[in-house]
Design a protein around this motif. Structure first.
Motif, PDB file in Angstrom:
ATOM      1  N   ARG A   1       0.830  -1.209   0.000  1.00  0.00           N
ATOM      2  CA  ARG A   1       0.000   0.000   0.000  1.00  0.00           C
ATOM      3  C   ARG A   1       0.865   1.260   0.000  1.00  0.00           C
ATOM      4  O   ARG A   1       0.582   2.232  -0.706  1.00  0.00           O
ATOM      5  CB  ARG A   1      -0.914   0.001   1.230  1.00  0.00           C
ATOM      6  CG  ARG A   1      -1.670   1.323   1.443  1.00  0.00           C
ATOM      7  CD  ARG A   1      -2.574   1.253   2.663  1.00  0.00           C
ATOM      8  NE  ARG A   1      -1.852   0.959   3.895  1.00  0.00           N
ATOM      9  CZ  ARG A   1      -1.184   1.871   4.598  1.00  0.00           C
ATOM     10  NH1 ARG A   1      -1.130   3.130   4.178  1.00  0.00           N
ATOM     11  NH2 ARG A   1      -0.568   1.535   5.720  1.00  0.00           N
ATOM     12  N   MET A   2       1.950   1.244   0.771  1.00  0.00           N
ATOM     13  CA  MET A   2       2.777   2.441   0.915  1.00  0.00           C
ATOM     14  C   MET A   2       3.764   2.622  -0.226  1.00  0.00           C
ATOM     15  O   MET A   2       4.091   3.745  -0.606  1.00  0.00           O
ATOM     16  CB  MET A   2       3.539   2.390   2.254  1.00  0.00           C
ATOM     17  CG  MET A   2       2.641   2.521   3.471  1.00  0.00           C
ATOM     18  SD  MET A   2       3.570   2.618   5.017  1.00  0.00           S
ATOM     19  CE  MET A   2       4.172   0.927   5.205  1.00  0.00           C
ATOM     20  N   SER A   3       4.275   1.508  -0.776  1.00  0.00           N
ATOM     21  CA  SER A   3       5.356   1.612  -1.759  1.00  0.00           C
ATOM     22  C   SER A   3       4.941   1.266  -3.186  1.00  0.00           C
ATOM     23  O   SER A   3       5.636   1.616  -4.141  1.00  0.00           O
ATOM     24  CB  SER A   3       6.516   0.701  -1.353  1.00  0.00           C
ATOM     25  OG  SER A   3       6.144  -0.663  -1.481  1.00  0.00           O
ATOM     26  N   GLY A   4       3.812   0.533  -3.331  1.00  0.00           N
ATOM     27  CA  GLY A   4       3.369   0.145  -4.654  1.00  0.00           C
ATOM     28  C   GLY A   4       3.892  -1.197  -5.129  1.00  0.00           C
ATOM     29  O   GLY A   4       3.578  -1.649  -6.227  1.00  0.00           O
ATOM     30  N   HIS A   5       4.726  -1.850  -4.314  1.00  0.00           N
ATOM     31  CA  HIS A   5       5.223  -3.182  -4.674  1.00  0.00           C
ATOM     32  C   HIS A   5       5.407  -4.011  -3.400  1.00  0.00           C
ATOM     33  O   HIS A   5       5.371  -3.483  -2.300  1.00  0.00           O
ATOM     34  CB  HIS A   5       6.540  -3.092  -5.454  1.00  0.00           C
ATOM     35  CG  HIS A   5       7.540  -2.174  -4.833  1.00  0.00           C
ATOM     36  ND1 HIS A   5       7.707  -0.865  -5.236  1.00  0.00           N
ATOM     37  CD2 HIS A   5       8.417  -2.355  -3.822  1.00  0.00           C
ATOM     38  CE1 HIS A   5       8.640  -0.289  -4.504  1.00  0.00           C
ATOM     39  NE2 HIS A   5       9.083  -1.160  -3.642  1.00  0.00           N
ATOM     40  N   THR A   6       5.592  -5.292  -3.560  1.00  0.00           N
ATOM     41  CA  THR A   6       5.674  -6.186  -2.416  1.00  0.00           C
ATOM     42  C   THR A   6       7.091  -6.238  -1.849  1.00  0.00           C
ATOM     43  O   THR A   6       8.064  -5.898  -2.555  1.00  0.00           O
ATOM     44  CB  THR A   6       5.263  -7.606  -2.799  1.00  0.00           C
ATOM     45  OG1 THR A   6       6.239  -8.145  -3.713  1.00  0.00           O
ATOM     46  CG2 THR A   6       3.896  -7.610  -3.458  1.00  0.00           C
ATOM     47  N   PRO A   7       7.253  -6.673  -0.599  1.00  0.00           N
ATOM     48  CA  PRO A   7       8.601  -6.846  -0.044  1.00  0.00           C
ATOM     49  C   PRO A   7       9.453  -7.785  -0.889  1.00  0.00           C
ATOM     50  O   PRO A   7      10.646  -7.543  -1.099  1.00  0.00           O
ATOM     51  CB  PRO A   7       8.330  -7.435   1.345  1.00  0.00           C
ATOM     52  CG  PRO A   7       6.967  -6.964   1.699  1.00  0.00           C
ATOM     53  CD  PRO A   7       6.213  -6.938   0.410  1.00  0.00           C
ATOM     54  N   GLY A   8       8.835  -8.861  -1.395  1.00  0.00           N
ATOM     55  CA  GLY A   8       9.583  -9.821  -2.208  1.00  0.00           C
ATOM     56  C   GLY A   8      10.115  -9.200  -3.488  1.00  0.00           C
ATOM     57  O   GLY A   8      11.226  -9.500  -3.927  1.00  0.00           O
ATOM     58  N   MET A   9       9.333  -8.312  -4.107  1.00  0.00           N
ATOM     59  CA  MET A   9       9.767  -7.641  -5.329  1.00  0.00           C
ATOM     60  C   MET A   9      10.993  -6.784  -5.059  1.00  0.00           C
ATOM     61  O   MET A   9      11.970  -6.816  -5.817  1.00  0.00           O
ATOM     62  CB  MET A   9       8.634  -6.781  -5.899  1.00  0.00           C
ATOM     63  CG  MET A   9       7.475  -7.572  -6.484  1.00  0.00           C
ATOM     64  SD  MET A   9       6.045  -6.508  -6.862  1.00  0.00           S
ATOM     65  CE  MET A   9       6.774  -5.353  -8.018  1.00  0.00           C
ATOM     66  N   LEU A  10      10.957  -6.001  -3.969  1.00  0.00           N
ATOM     67  CA  LEU A  10      12.098  -5.147  -3.653  1.00  0.00           C
ATOM     68  C   LEU A  10      13.332  -5.961  -3.352  1.00  0.00           C
ATOM     69  O   LEU A  10      14.438  -5.662  -3.828  1.00  0.00           O
ATOM     70  CB  LEU A  10      11.755  -4.226  -2.464  1.00  0.00           C
ATOM     71  CG  LEU A  10      12.896  -3.323  -1.995  1.00  0.00           C
ATOM     72  CD1 LEU A  10      13.352  -2.397  -3.114  1.00  0.00           C
ATOM     73  CD2 LEU A  10      12.483  -2.515  -0.768  1.00  0.00           C
ATOM     74  N   ARG A  11      13.179  -7.016  -2.559  1.00  0.00           N
ATOM     75  CA  ARG A  11      14.330  -7.844  -2.205  1.00  0.00           C
ATOM     76  C   ARG A  11      14.896  -8.532  -3.456  1.00  0.00           C
ATOM     77  O   ARG A  11      16.105  -8.608  -3.631  1.00  0.00           O
ATOM     78  CB  ARG A  11      13.936  -8.866  -1.154  1.00  0.00           C
ATOM     79  CG  ARG A  11      15.040  -9.862  -0.817  1.00  0.00           C
ATOM     80  CD  ARG A  11      14.837 -10.415   0.575  1.00  0.00           C
ATOM     81  NE  ARG A  11      15.334  -9.523   1.611  1.00  0.00           N
ATOM     82  CZ  ARG A  11      15.152  -9.735   2.922  1.00  0.00           C
ATOM     83  NH1 ARG A  11      14.489 -10.783   3.339  1.00  0.00           N
ATOM     84  NH2 ARG A  11      15.644  -8.891   3.789  1.00  0.00           N
ATOM     85  N   LYS A  12      14.047  -9.000  -4.349  1.00  0.00           N
ATOM     86  CA  LYS A  12      14.520  -9.651  -5.567  1.00  0.00           C
ATOM     87  C   LYS A  12      15.269  -8.675  -6.457  1.00  0.00           C
ATOM     88  O   LYS A  12      16.315  -8.995  -7.020  1.00  0.00           O
ATOM     89  CB  LYS A  12      13.323 -10.237  -6.334  1.00  0.00           C
ATOM     90  CG  LYS A  12      13.724 -11.021  -7.576  1.00  0.00           C
ATOM     91  CD  LYS A  12      12.507 -11.652  -8.218  1.00  0.00           C
ATOM     92  CE  LYS A  12      12.916 -12.452  -9.468  1.00  0.00           C
ATOM     93  NZ  LYS A  12      11.732 -13.079 -10.133  1.00  0.00           N
ATOM     94  N   GLN A  13      14.764  -7.444  -6.559  1.00  0.00           N
ATOM     95  CA  GLN A  13      15.442  -6.435  -7.359  1.00  0.00           C
ATOM     96  C   GLN A  13      16.806  -6.091  -6.761  1.00  0.00           C
ATOM     97  O   GLN A  13      17.796  -5.935  -7.476  1.00  0.00           O
ATOM     98  CB  GLN A  13      14.583  -5.173  -7.443  1.00  0.00           C
ATOM     99  CG  GLN A  13      13.348  -5.361  -8.310  1.00  0.00           C
ATOM    100  CD  GLN A  13      12.257  -4.341  -8.007  1.00  0.00           C
ATOM    101  OE1 GLN A  13      12.387  -3.533  -7.081  1.00  0.00           O
ATOM    102  NE2 GLN A  13      11.186  -4.394  -8.769  1.00  0.00           N
ATOM    103  N   GLY A  14      16.850  -5.996  -5.425  1.00  0.00           N
ATOM    104  CA  GLY A  14      18.110  -5.706  -4.774  1.00  0.00           C
ATOM    105  C   GLY A  14      19.124  -6.811  -4.972  1.00  0.00           C
ATOM    106  O   GLY A  14      20.295  -6.569  -5.237  1.00  0.00           O
ATOM    107  N   GLN A  15      18.663  -8.056  -4.892  1.00  0.00           N
ATOM    108  CA  GLN A  15      19.572  -9.202  -5.079  1.00  0.00           C
ATOM    109  C   GLN A  15      20.058  -9.267  -6.518  1.00  0.00           C
ATOM    110  O   GLN A  15      21.212  -9.590  -6.784  1.00  0.00           O
ATOM    111  CB  GLN A  15      18.837 -10.490  -4.703  1.00  0.00           C
ATOM    112  CG  GLN A  15      18.581 -10.618  -3.211  1.00  0.00           C
ATOM    113  CD  GLN A  15      17.673 -11.809  -2.871  1.00  0.00           C
ATOM    114  OE1 GLN A  15      16.988 -12.347  -3.731  1.00  0.00           O
ATOM    115  NE2 GLN A  15      17.664 -12.194  -1.601  1.00  0.00           N
ATOM    116  N   GLY A  16      19.191  -8.910  -7.459  1.00  0.00           N
ATOM    117  CA  GLY A  16      19.602  -8.913  -8.845  1.00  0.00           C
ATOM    118  C   GLY A  16      20.641  -7.849  -9.123  1.00  0.00           C
ATOM    119  O   GLY A  16      21.592  -8.055  -9.877  1.00  0.00           O
ATOM    120  N   ALA A  17      20.490  -6.678  -8.444  1.00  0.00           N
ATOM    121  CA  ALA A  17      21.461  -5.604  -8.633  1.00  0.00           C
ATOM    122  C   ALA A  17      22.790  -5.957  -8.040  1.00  0.00           C
ATOM    123  O   ALA A  17      23.842  -5.559  -8.535  1.00  0.00           O
ATOM    124  CB  ALA A  17      20.922  -4.319  -8.002  1.00  0.00           C
ATOM    125  N   ALA A  18      22.770  -6.705  -6.918  1.00  0.00           N
ATOM    126  CA  ALA A  18      24.024  -7.071  -6.261  1.00  0.00           C
ATOM    127  C   ALA A  18      24.783  -8.088  -7.065  1.00  0.00           C
ATOM    128  O   ALA A  18      25.967  -8.216  -6.939  1.00  0.00           O
ATOM    129  CB  ALA A  18      23.734  -7.613  -4.871  1.00  0.00           C
TER     130      ALA A  18
END
Length: 340
Positions: free
Chosen positions: A323-340
Motif C-alpha cells: 500500500r505504501m510503496s506500490g510493490h511487495t517486499p519480495g519484489m524489492l528484495r529480488k530487485q536488490g539481489q539482482g542488482a548485487a
C-alpha cells in the motif's frame, strides 16, 4: 559551521566498532558520548545522527593511538553492500557514469563527512572531496576513509576496466605512509591543492554486464524517497519521529507518545495537523523507510521484519508495504539481489 544532526543508518558505526574491537578497544569506550549500546549496534533498524558516528571516530582515535592510518583501515571495509538502497542503485547502474551521477546526487545516503563533486578533465574522471567543514581532530581519518572507500566502490563497479587510480591528499606525507602504497595501486601525492581520486575517464561509459536500467531507475526513485523521509523534521513532528525511532519494538500507541511529550493525544493531533502531517503518516514513513533498508541491507526474513516493525504478522506487513510503496517486499528484495 556545518551541523552534524542529519541521520544515517547504523551500518557505518557497526563497521567502526568492529574495527576497534579487533584492535583491542573496549565497546563501552568506543560508544562513549553516543547514547548507543550493544542492542543499538545489533539492531539493523537503528538510525543515528552523523554526530554520533563522529563521536565513535573520536573514540576510536583516542583508544587506538598506536594504530597508524586508521582511516585507511576503515575505508577498506566500506563495500557497496554496506550502503543499502544506495549501494544497490549503484550496483544496478548500466554504466559507471550513471553510478557516479547517482553517487553524487544521493551522497546523503553514504557515510561521508566530506562532501564530494565529480569533474572530468583530459583523460581522467575526478572525485573531489571537500573536508573544509570536518572538525580538525577527525579530518585526517575522514579523508583517508572516504577516498579509500570511494576507490573500493569504483573498483567494484568498473572491475578490470579500472586501470591504475591516482590519489591526491592535501595533508603532508605521514611518517607511516607504507599503508598508502599498499592500498592504492597507482600514484599517491601528498600536500596537494585538493583531495582527489582520479581514474580513467574512458571507463565511465563502458556497459556493465550486471547493470539493469529498469532496476536502477526504480532504486533511483527509492533513494530520493529515502532522503525525503530521513530529512530532519522540525517542530513537534521531529520529536514524535525521534520517540518512534527509539522505541523497540516501535509503538503504534499515540497515547504513549503523547504522554512522553507531556501533552494529550488531542493536542498532539492538532499540532501535527498544523505541520501538515499526522501521527499515522509519521508511523508509515518510518516503517516504510526501515522496511526498505532491512529488505535491501539485511538478510532478515519478511517475518522477522514484520515483527520488528510491530505488525501482527508477515501478511499484514506485506499488505501495508505494498500500500505504501506500490510493490511487495519480495519484489524489492529480488530487485536488490539482482542488482548485487
Amino acid at each position: 559551521m556545518k551541523s552534524w544532526d542529519f541521520c544515517r543508518s547504523i551500518t557505518s558505526v557497526q563497521i567502526l566498532v568492529s574495527l576497534g574491537l579487533e584492535h583491542g578497544a573496549a565497546l563501552d569506550r568506543l560508544l562513549l558520548n553516543t547514547a548507543l549500546d550493544q542492542a543499538s549496534i545489533d539492531n539493523p533498524e537503528t538510525v543515528v545522527e552523523a554526530s554520533a558516528e563522529m563521536a565513535v571516530v573520536r573514540n576510536l582515535l583516542r583508544e587506538l593511538p598506536h594504530v597508524a592510518n586508521l582511516g585507511l583501515l576503515a575505508g577498506e571495509r566500506y563495500h557497496l553492500s554496506a550502503y543499502g538502497i544506495w549501494g544497490f542503485a549503484l550496483a544496478s547502474s548500466p554504466t559507471a557514469r550513471k553510478a557516479v551521477e547517482l553517487s553524487q546526487t544521493y551522497q546523503e545516503l553514504t557515510f561521508v563527512f566530506s562532501g564530494f563533486t565529480v569533474e572530468e578533465h583530459d583523460d581522467y574522471a575526478i572525485l573531489v572531496f571537500d573536508n573544509t567543514d570536518v572538525p580538525d581532530d577527525v579530518r585526517l581519518f575522514s579523508i583517508e576513509r572516504e577516498i579509500h572507500a570511494a576507490m573500493i566502490i569504483i573498483r567494484e563497479m568498473i572491475g578490470n576496466n579500472m586501470g591504475e587510480e591516482w590519489v591526491r591528499f592535501q595533508h603532508p606525507r605521514p611518517e607511516n605512509a607504507e599503508l598508502y602504497d599498499q592500498c592504492f595501486r597507482g600514484r599517491v601525492d601528498f600536500s596537494a591543492e585538493r583531495n582527489e581520486l582520479l581514474f580513467p575517464r574512458s571507463a565511465l561509459d563502458k556497459s556493465r554486464a550486471v547493470g539493469n536500467l529498469a532496476t536502477a531507475s526504480l532504486l533511483d526513485k527509492q533513494c530520493s524517497e529515502l532522503i525525503a523521509k530521513r530529512s530532519a523534521r522540525r517542530g513537534l513532528s521531529g520529536k514524535v519521529r525521534d520517540i518512534l525511532l527509539c522505541q523497540r519494538p516501535m509503538s503504534m500507541d499515540m497515547e504513549l507518545v503523547a504522554d512522553a511529550l507531556c501533552m494529550t493525544s488531542r493536542t498532539m493531533r492538532r499540532k501535527l495537523a498544523a505541520e501538515n502531517t499526522s501521527f499515522r503518516q509519521l508511523v508509515d514513513e518510518i516503517r516504510l523507510s526501515l522496511a526498505e533498508e532491512m529488505l535491501t541491507g539485511t538478510r532478515l526474513s519478511v517475518e522477522q521484519i514484520a515483527e520488528r516493525l510491530n505488525y501482527a504478522d508477515a501478511s499484514s506487513f506485506s499488505q501495508a508495504f505494498k500500500r505504501m510503496s506500490g510493490h511487495t517486499p519480495g519484489m524489492l528484495r529480488k530487485q536488490g539481489q539482482g542488482a548485487a
